[in-house]
Design a protein around this motif. Sequence first.
Motif, short mmCIF file in Angstrom:
data_model
loop_
_atom_site.label_atom_id
_atom_site.label_comp_id
_atom_site.label_asym_id
_atom_site.label_seq_id
_atom_site.Cartn_x
_atom_site.Cartn_y
_atom_site.Cartn_z
N ASP A 72 58.87 9.91 18.23
CA ASP A 72 57.51 9.58 17.83
C ASP A 72 56.97 8.38 18.60
OD1 ASP A 72 57.44 11.64 16.03
OD2 ASP A 72 57.71 10.40 14.25
N ASP A 73 57.81 7.36 18.75
CA ASP A 73 57.37 6.15 19.43
C ASP A 73 56.98 6.44 20.87
OD1 ASP A 73 57.15 3.17 19.78
OD2 ASP A 73 58.77 3.55 21.21
N HIS A 74 57.76 7.26 21.56
CA HIS A 74 57.42 7.64 22.94
C HIS A 74 56.07 8.35 22.97
CE1 HIS A 74 62.00 7.66 23.21
NE2 HIS A 74 61.62 6.66 23.98
N PHE A 75 55.88 9.28 22.04
CA PHE A 75 54.64 10.06 22.01
C PHE A 75 53.43 9.15 21.82
CE2 PHE A 75 51.62 12.61 19.31
CZ PHE A 75 51.13 13.40 20.34
N HIS A 113 59.09 5.87 38.44
CA HIS A 113 60.41 6.32 37.97
C HIS A 113 60.84 5.55 36.73
CE1 HIS A 113 64.48 7.82 37.97
NE2 HIS A 113 64.96 6.59 38.05
N ALA A 114 60.71 4.23 36.77
CA ALA A 114 61.11 3.40 35.63
C ALA A 114 60.27 3.71 34.40
CB ALA A 114 60.99 1.92 35.99
N ARG A 115 58.97 3.89 34.60
CA ARG A 115 58.08 4.16 33.47
C ARG A 115 58.37 5.51 32.83
NH1 ARG A 115 51.43 3.96 33.52
NH2 ARG A 115 51.18 3.89 31.24
N LEU A 116 58.53 6.54 33.66
CA LEU A 116 58.81 7.88 33.14
C LEU A 116 60.18 7.95 32.47
CD1 LEU A 116 57.37 10.05 36.06
CD2 LEU A 116 56.39 9.72 33.78
N THR A 117 61.13 7.19 33.00
CA THR A 117 62.46 7.15 32.40
C THR A 117 62.40 6.45 31.04
OG1 THR A 117 63.55 7.13 34.56
CG2 THR A 117 64.82 6.33 32.68
N GLU A 120 61.16 8.67 28.41
CA GLU A 120 61.98 9.88 28.26
C GLU A 120 61.29 11.13 28.80
OE1 GLU A 120 65.01 10.07 27.60
OE2 GLU A 120 65.48 8.13 26.69
N LEU A 121 60.37 10.95 29.75
CA LEU A 121 59.67 12.09 30.33
C LEU A 121 60.35 12.59 31.61
CD1 LEU A 121 55.97 10.89 29.89
CD2 LEU A 121 57.19 12.56 28.49
N ALA A 140 46.80 19.48 30.01
CA ALA A 140 48.18 19.85 29.73
C ALA A 140 49.07 18.98 30.62
CB ALA A 140 48.44 21.32 30.01
N SER A 141 50.16 18.47 30.03
CA SER A 141 51.06 17.58 30.76
C SER A 141 52.49 18.05 30.50
CB SER A 141 50.86 16.14 30.29
OG SER A 141 51.78 15.28 30.92
N PHE A 142 53.11 18.61 31.51
CA PHE A 142 54.49 19.09 31.41
C PHE A 142 55.44 18.01 31.91
CE2 PHE A 142 51.95 22.92 31.75
CZ PHE A 142 52.55 23.81 30.88
N SER A 143 56.57 17.83 31.20
CA SER A 143 57.59 16.87 31.63
C SER A 143 58.98 17.47 31.49
CB SER A 143 57.48 15.58 30.82
OG SER A 143 56.34 14.84 31.18
N ARG A 144 59.93 16.79 32.15
CA ARG A 144 61.28 17.33 32.30
C ARG A 144 61.18 18.74 32.89
NH1 ARG A 144 65.79 14.79 29.22
NH2 ARG A 144 65.04 12.76 28.55
N VAL A 145 60.33 18.85 33.90
CA VAL A 145 60.11 20.12 34.58
C VAL A 145 61.27 20.38 35.53
CG1 VAL A 145 58.58 21.35 36.17
CG2 VAL A 145 57.61 19.85 34.41
#
Length: 264
Positions: A72-75, A113-117, A120-121, A140-145
Amino acid sequence: MHNTNELSDEECGHLARILLASRRVTLRHHFFSWVHGPVQSLIPHEILLCGVADESGYLLHERFTACRYFKDDHFHRVIHPGNGLINQMAQEWQVMRVPRLIPALQNDAGGWHARLTDLELKNIAFHGMSWINGQIKGYASFSRVRMPFDGRLALYLDILLPHLIVTLTRVLANEARTSVDSKRPAGLITVREVEVLTWVRDGKTNDEIAAILGLSMLTVKNHLRHAMKKLVVRTRGQAVAKSIALGFLRAQGSRIEPEKMLEQ
């Protein structure tokens, strides 16, 4: 090698199955099954964040994820109307009007890279649509593609985005009708719960809401938990969307306006 403007017979088959399956999506769990079923054939992913704007321009954010690390916090950090990643992606998209693709880079001078890591994206493939007045209509935003971040992914995003937004809009409209038709009393949630949900709507975290209202974070969490239980929803975002549909909240707050996108 693929022509970046054409689909192979196999890809056309995947697309046909995705579009046909979308016609059966009317509920939230249908949408989850759809994006983690047929849609995976073209864009294999673990996290989908998407949103549509209501009539006032307020973006209703939703998440459909099979990733247990994305909490939830990440979202709420990602969708924060000020410094959230989605707001930044939307602003960049409104300038370029093409898919924004950010892979998981090891040597990244821009700090992506640091921000997405941290969120957790891992990576992000973002695309948006706009109204004729230039305001964003949906995204639409896809992650861990799990596919190359190239022209093929951009093509898939361009083709699928309108169907994703239309399908999500149908789900949200169906939920709104169900809420309005329910026989729940007008005094369903308390004034304080509405006040907390108002700040949730505006993208504030529990810590920020506690500071604004002069409450403990535990009290804020309790108000949210009680409101979510009364509204029969499972997430903060769903509580806000349902409260707007029921008339407890006004649809205003974290909207993205084109004339302001370069001011931040």
